[in-house]
Motif scaffolding. Structure first.
Motif, short mmCIF file in Angstrom:
data_model
loop_
_atom_site.label_atom_id
_atom_site.label_comp_id
_atom_site.label_asym_id
_atom_site.label_seq_id
_atom_site.Cartn_x
_atom_site.Cartn_y
_atom_site.Cartn_z
N GLY A 64 10.22 -60.37 27.36
CA GLY A 64 10.01 -58.94 27.15
C GLY A 64 10.14 -58.56 25.68
O GLY A 64 9.35 -57.77 25.15
N ALA A 65 11.13 -59.12 25.01
CA ALA A 65 11.32 -58.84 23.58
C ALA A 65 10.14 -59.36 22.76
O ALA A 65 9.70 -58.70 21.81
CB ALA A 65 12.63 -59.46 23.10
N HIS A 66 9.64 -60.51 23.13
CA HIS A 66 8.46 -61.08 22.46
C HIS A 66 7.27 -60.12 22.58
O HIS A 66 6.59 -59.84 21.59
CB HIS A 66 8.13 -62.45 23.07
N LEU A 67 7.03 -59.62 23.79
CA LEU A 67 5.91 -58.70 24.00
C LEU A 67 6.11 -57.39 23.23
O LEU A 67 5.19 -56.90 22.57
CB LEU A 67 5.74 -58.42 25.49
N ARG A 68 7.30 -56.85 23.33
CA ARG A 68 7.62 -55.57 22.67
C ARG A 68 7.46 -55.67 21.16
O ARG A 68 7.07 -54.71 20.49
CB ARG A 68 9.05 -55.16 23.04
N ARG A 90 7.99 -55.11 32.77
CA ARG A 90 7.36 -53.79 32.58
C ARG A 90 8.29 -52.84 31.84
O ARG A 90 7.83 -51.99 31.07
CB ARG A 90 7.00 -53.18 33.94
N GLN A 91 9.59 -52.96 32.07
CA GLN A 91 10.54 -52.11 31.34
C GLN A 91 10.47 -52.40 29.85
O GLN A 91 10.57 -51.50 29.02
CB GLN A 91 11.97 -52.32 31.85
N ALA A 92 10.32 -53.66 29.51
CA ALA A 92 10.24 -54.05 28.10
C ALA A 92 8.89 -53.69 27.49
O ALA A 92 8.82 -53.39 26.30
CB ALA A 92 10.49 -55.56 27.97
N CYS A 93 7.85 -53.72 28.30
CA CYS A 93 6.48 -53.52 27.81
C CYS A 93 5.71 -52.72 28.85
O CYS A 93 5.04 -53.30 29.71
CB CYS A 93 5.85 -54.89 27.55
N PRO A 94 5.79 -51.39 28.80
CA PRO A 94 5.22 -50.55 29.86
C PRO A 94 3.72 -50.69 30.10
O PRO A 94 3.25 -50.43 31.21
CB PRO A 94 5.56 -49.13 29.41
#
Length: 163
Positions: A64-68, A90-94
């Motif tokens: 998620g951090a990578h995507l964000r 999804r929380q990390a990257c809506p």
């Protein structure tokens, strides 16, 4: 078009094969989620033991951090077997869209068995199939049948994403 994509599915579904092809078509970087596993997760799987939810939380958070951290977009290949895992991503990257690579379990098992350079043994495919919560009713998930050649599948995926 969403610029954040997760190729999801059990081991052997073709995430690592499709990822670079789709990345080239979309002009986005691809990263395999296996690269985010801590050494303990790799050792556990290599010993033939499936991961638990507790094993997966830090791994999912790293993905998620990578995507964000990539506002221009990125593609990851991640099993994302359970709805709670997909929701965490999804929380990390809506704006994350999931492409669910699905198909004949015999084809998946054959692919997994043919892999010689991967830490996860073919014996764990049954646990992944048992853990998989199919996302058919989830918004933001597109199913793709893996029975097609990778290039055709990449073209279909790009089309489905609006590229």
């Amino acid at each position: 078009m969403s610029r954040h994509v997760c190729l999801m599915g059990v081991s052997g579904a073709g995430k690592s094969t499709l990822g670079p092809l789709l990345a080239q078509r979309l002009g986005l970087p691809f990263k395999d989620a296996d690269d985010f596993h801590p050494p303990a997760n790799i050792a556990k799987q290599a010993a033939g033991h499936p991961l638990t939810d507790d094993d997966r939380w830090p791994w999912l958070d790293a993905i998620g951090a990578h995507l964000r951290a990539r506002p221009a977009g990125a593609i990851v290949g991640c099993s994302a077997l359970k709805r709670i895992y997909r929701d965490r991503l999804r929380q990390a990257c809506p704006d994350l869209v999931f492409l669910h690579l699905t198909g004949d379990p015999a084809l998946i098992a054959a692919r997994q068995a043919a892999r010689k350079d991967h830490f996860m043994p073919a014996s764990l495919i049954a646990s992944q199939l048992a853990t998989l919560e199919r996302p058919e009713a989830e918004e933001g998930v597109i199913a793709l049948d893996i029975g097609r050649p990778p290039e055709a599948l990449a073209e279909e995926a790009a089309r489905c994403l609006g590229a």
